[in-house]
Design an enzyme around this catalytic site. Structure first.
Site, PDB file in Angstrom:
ATOM      1  N   CYS A 162      48.199  71.902  55.027  1.00  0.00           N
ATOM      2  CA  CYS A 162      47.533  71.523  53.792  1.00  0.00           C
ATOM      3  C   CYS A 162      48.346  70.917  52.571  1.00  0.00           C
ATOM      4  CB  CYS A 162      46.804  72.772  52.982  1.00  0.00           C
ATOM      5  SG  CYS A 162      45.786  73.857  54.535  1.00  0.00           S
ATOM      6  N   HIS A 294      46.084  73.471  43.716  1.00  0.00           N
ATOM      7  CA  HIS A 294      45.704  73.603  44.932  1.00  0.00           C
ATOM      8  C   HIS A 294      44.084  74.190  45.183  1.00  0.00           C
ATOM      9  CE1 HIS A 294      46.239  73.659  49.057  1.00  0.00           C
ATOM     10  NE2 HIS A 294      46.066  75.013  49.539  1.00  0.00           N
ATOM     11  N   GLU A 305      48.129  81.238  42.694  1.00  0.00           N
ATOM     12  CA  GLU A 305      48.498  79.999  42.010  1.00  0.00           C
ATOM     13  C   GLU A 305      48.233  80.188  40.302  1.00  0.00           C
ATOM     14  OE1 GLU A 305      45.957  76.627  43.099  1.00  0.00           O
ATOM     15  OE2 GLU A 305      47.323  75.092  42.206  1.00  0.00           O
ATOM     16  N   LYS A 326      38.795  70.421  44.689  1.00  0.00           N
ATOM     17  CA  LYS A 326      38.300  70.821  45.870  1.00  0.00           C
ATOM     18  C   LYS A 326      36.905  71.513  45.869  1.00  0.00           C
ATOM     19  CE  LYS A 326      42.515  71.962  48.401  1.00  0.00           C
ATOM     20  NZ  LYS A 326      43.521  71.763  47.280  1.00  0.00           N
ATOM     21  N   HIS A 331      38.273  71.215  50.936  1.00  0.00           N
ATOM     22  CA  HIS A 331      39.593  71.210  51.094  1.00  0.00           C
ATOM     23  C   HIS A 331      40.160  70.220  52.516  1.00  0.00           C
ATOM     24  CE1 HIS A 331      43.808  72.061  51.711  1.00  0.00           C
ATOM     25  NE2 HIS A 331      43.855  73.372  51.935  1.00  0.00           N
ATOM     26  N   PHE A 390      49.351  76.937  54.622  1.00  0.00           N
ATOM     27  CA  PHE A 390      49.592  77.728  55.514  1.00  0.00           C
ATOM     28  C   PHE A 390      50.986  77.858  56.158  1.00  0.00           C
ATOM     29  CE2 PHE A 390      45.165  78.690  56.918  1.00  0.00           C
ATOM     30  CZ  PHE A 390      44.702  79.520  55.815  1.00  0.00           C
TER      31      PHE A 390
END
Lengths: 403, 85
Positions: A162, A294, A305, A326, A331, A390
Site C-alpha cells: 500500500c 493513510h 496514525e 480513501k 484504498h 502491510f
C-alpha cells in the site's frame, strides 16, 4: 543537490478520470464506492469497492494495443499521458534519455494472472496467451509508460504493497535531486479488484460492510479501490528554464520499516517516516497545514496514525487538517499514495482541503481535526501524504508551494 | 456441550498456552491471548473444519464476541447446512 518540482498530474480513479473531475469530486465529498461489479459466477461477500466502472480502453488505445496491456498498465498509461500533457514537456532524444519512469504497484497484472490461472486450473485449458507473462509482470506498467511516453532513462517498478506509489515517487525525487535524471514520470497503479484478490482480502476480515469512514466512531474497516495516479517531476532549474507552470515542490521524503508485525500497524514506525520526511525538507511542524492521511478506516490503522501525528507534531497536531480521501476513493493499494499526493498538490494549489466523508462522530482514540464530511477553504503551505503498508513499510512525502 | 462446541473448545486450546490452553465460554475473543490476526486464523481453521462461512469482521467482532458467541454461530451454521443437504 537539485530542488525538485511537480509540473504535471494525472489520475484514473473511481471518482474521475481526469484531475479536474477527481478534484471536483473530492472537494465536494462525492463517493465512488459501490457494490462490486464482477461476472455472475464469482460470488463474493464484499459489499463495497471503489471500481473505475466507466473506464473504456477503446477510448485510449488502438484495438491491437489493448490485448498487450493489462488493466493495471492501461490505467498507468492513461494517467501518465495526462500528466505529461499538463507538464508540457516535449521529450526529444536528449531529454528522453534523462527522463526516468518509476511506477509503484502492489500486485501488477493481477487480472491477467487471475484469468490465466482460471483457464488452467478450472477450465483445464492446456495453454495460455503468449503475452501472459509480459502483461502480468509487476514491472509491466513501468515498461508500458516508458513505451507510450517515449522515455529512455532509468525505468523500473517499486513494490511495497500500500506504500508502493509513495516509495516510487520518493525514489524519483531522490534520483532527480542527486542528478541521476532531469525529469521523471512516477506514481502508482493498481487494478486488483479480481475474484481471487477480493477473496484474499475477505479472508483478512477487515473489509467494511457499510461505508469507508476513516477516523470515525463505529468505523468497520477498509474498502478496496483501484486506479492510477501519476506525476511529472523535474528539477526546479529545468522547469524554470522552460517557464513551466510549477504545481508544487517536493519538499521532503521519509521512509521507515516497523520490523514488528506483518499486518498490525505500529505508531512508532509511522512517526519515524513522518519525522524523516520533515527533517529531509527541514520543515518546521507549524508550517504543515494539511495531512492527507493513510486513513484506511480500520480500527487499528486510524488509531495508530493519530498517535503518530501526536508524536510528530506535539501541540500543533490539533491545528492540522487531517483527511482521508480513501473515504471516497477506497484504498487503491499500490496506487493510493500517488492518488493521494495528487489530492495534496491540489489542496496546495487551491488552498482547499477535501473532507473525510461518512464521519459519524469522534472516537476517543482519534481526536484530531479530520475535516469531517465537508471540504473547506483554508490556506495550505505544506502538505504531507502518508502511506503505511502491510509488512510495516512506511513512506511519507511532503509538498509545498514554490514561492 | 454439543460435539461442535467441544471440538471448537479443543481447537482453541491447541492455539493457546503452547497447545495446552483452557478456555471458558464466557471468555471474550480479544482476551484469549491471541492477537487479531490469531483470532482471524482461528476463525479460518474452524471454517475449514466444519466447511462453513462464519461472518466475522476483525474490526468490531473481536471486541463484541465471546468464545460462546463464536460456538453458537458455528452451531447455527452447521445446523443450517444439515437442513440443506
Amino acid at each position: 543537490m537539485n530542488r525538485v518540482v511537480i509540473t504535471g498530474l494525472g489520475v484514473v480513479s473511481p471518482v474521475g478520470q481526469s484531475v479536474r473531475h477527481y478534484w471536483a469530486s473530492l472537494i465536494s465529498g462525492r463517493s465512488g464506492l459501490a457494490a462490486p461489479v464482477l461476472p455472475a459466477a464469482m460470488q463474493v461477500s464484499t459489499k463495497l469497492v471503489g471500481q473505475v466502472l466507466d473506464f473504456d480502453p477503446s477510448q485510449h488505445f488502438e484495438p491491437q494495443q489493448i490485448g498487450l496491456l493489462d488493466r493495471v498498465s492501461q490505467f498507468a498509461v492513461v494517467a501518465a499521458r495526462q500528466a505529461l500533457a499538463q507538464s508540457g514537456l516535449s521529450l526529444g532524444q536528449e531529454l528522453a534519455e534523462r527522463t526516468a519512469v518509476i511506477i509503484g504497484t502492489g500486485s501488477g497484472g493481477h487480472g491477467t494472472i487471475d484469468d490465466s490461472f482460471h483457464r488452467l486450473y478450472a477450465e483445464a485449458s492446456p495453454r495460455l496467451h503468449p503475452l501472459t507473462i509480459p502483461k502480468a509482470m509487476i514491472s509491466a506498467a513501468a515498461s508500458q509508460v516508458s513505451l507510450f511516453c517515449g522515455t529512455k532513462g532509468p525505468a523500473y517498478a517499486v513494490a511495497s504493497a500500500c506504500a508502493s506509489a509513495t516509495h516510487a515517487i520518493g525514489q524519483a525525487f531522490h534520483m532527480l535531486r542527486s542528478g541521476g535524471a532531469t525529469c521523471a514520470i512516477s506514481g502508482g497503479t493498481e487494478a486488483s479488484i479480481t475474484y481471487g484478490a477480493l477473496k484474499g482480502w475477505e479472508a483478512m476480515r477487515i473489509m467494511a460492510p457499510d461505508a469507508c469512514r476513516p477516523f470515525s466512531r463505529d468505523r468497520k474497516g477498509m474498502v478496496i479501490g483501484e486506479g492510477a495516479g501519476i506525476v511529472v517531476l523535474e528539477t526546479l532549474e529545468h522547469a524554470r528554464s522552460r517557464n513551466a507552470d510549477i504545481l508544487a515542490e517536493v519538499a521532503g521524503f521519509g521512509m521507515s520499516a516497523d520490523s514488528k508485525d506483518l499486518t498490525a500497524p505500529d505508531p512508532s514506525g509511522m512517526a519515524r517516516a513522518i519525522s524523516a520526511a520533515m527533517m529531509d525538507g527541514a520543515l518546521a511542524p507549524h508550517t504543515v497545514d494539511y495531512v492527507n492521511a493513510h486513513g484506511t478506516g480500520t480500527v487499528a490503522n486510524d488509531q495508530a496514525e493519530t498517535a503518530a501525528l501526536h508524536t510528530c507534531f506535539g501541540s500543533h497536531a490539533r491545528r492540522l487538517a487531517v483527511s482521508s480521501t480513501k473515504s471516497m476513493v477506497g484504498h487503491a493499494l499500490g496506487a493510493a499514495g500517488a492518488l493521494e499526493l495528487v489530492a495534496a498538490v491540489m489542496a496546495l494549489r487551491n488552498d482547499a482541503i477535501p473532507p473525510t466523508i461518512n464521519y459519524l462522530g469522534a472516537d476517543p482514540a482519534c481526536d484530531l481535526d479530520y475535516v469531517p464530511n465537508e471540504g473547506r477553504q483554508s490556506s495550505v503551505r505544506v502538505a504531507l501524504s502518508n502511506s503505511f503498508a502491510f509488512g510495516g513499510l512506511n513512506a511519507v512525502l511532503a509538498v509545498r508551494k514554490v514561492g | 456441550m454439543s460435539d461442535v462446541a467441544a471440538e471448537i473448545m479443543q481447537i482453541i486450546g491447541t492455539k493457546l498456552n503452547g497447545g495446552d490452553g483452557v478456555v471458558a465460554l464466557t471468555d471474550p475473543l480479544d482476551e484469549l491471548g491471541l492477537d487479531s490476526l490469531g483470532v482471524v486464523d482461528l476463525t479460518f481453521v474452524i471454517e475449514e473444519r466444519f466447511d462453513v462461512e462464519i461472518p466475522f469482521n476483525a474490526n468490531f467482532d473481536i471486541k463484541a464476541k465471546t468464545v460462546g458467541d463464536l460456538i453458537e454461530s458455528v452451531e447455527a451454521l452447521v445446523a443450517a447446512k444439515a437442513t440443506l443437504t
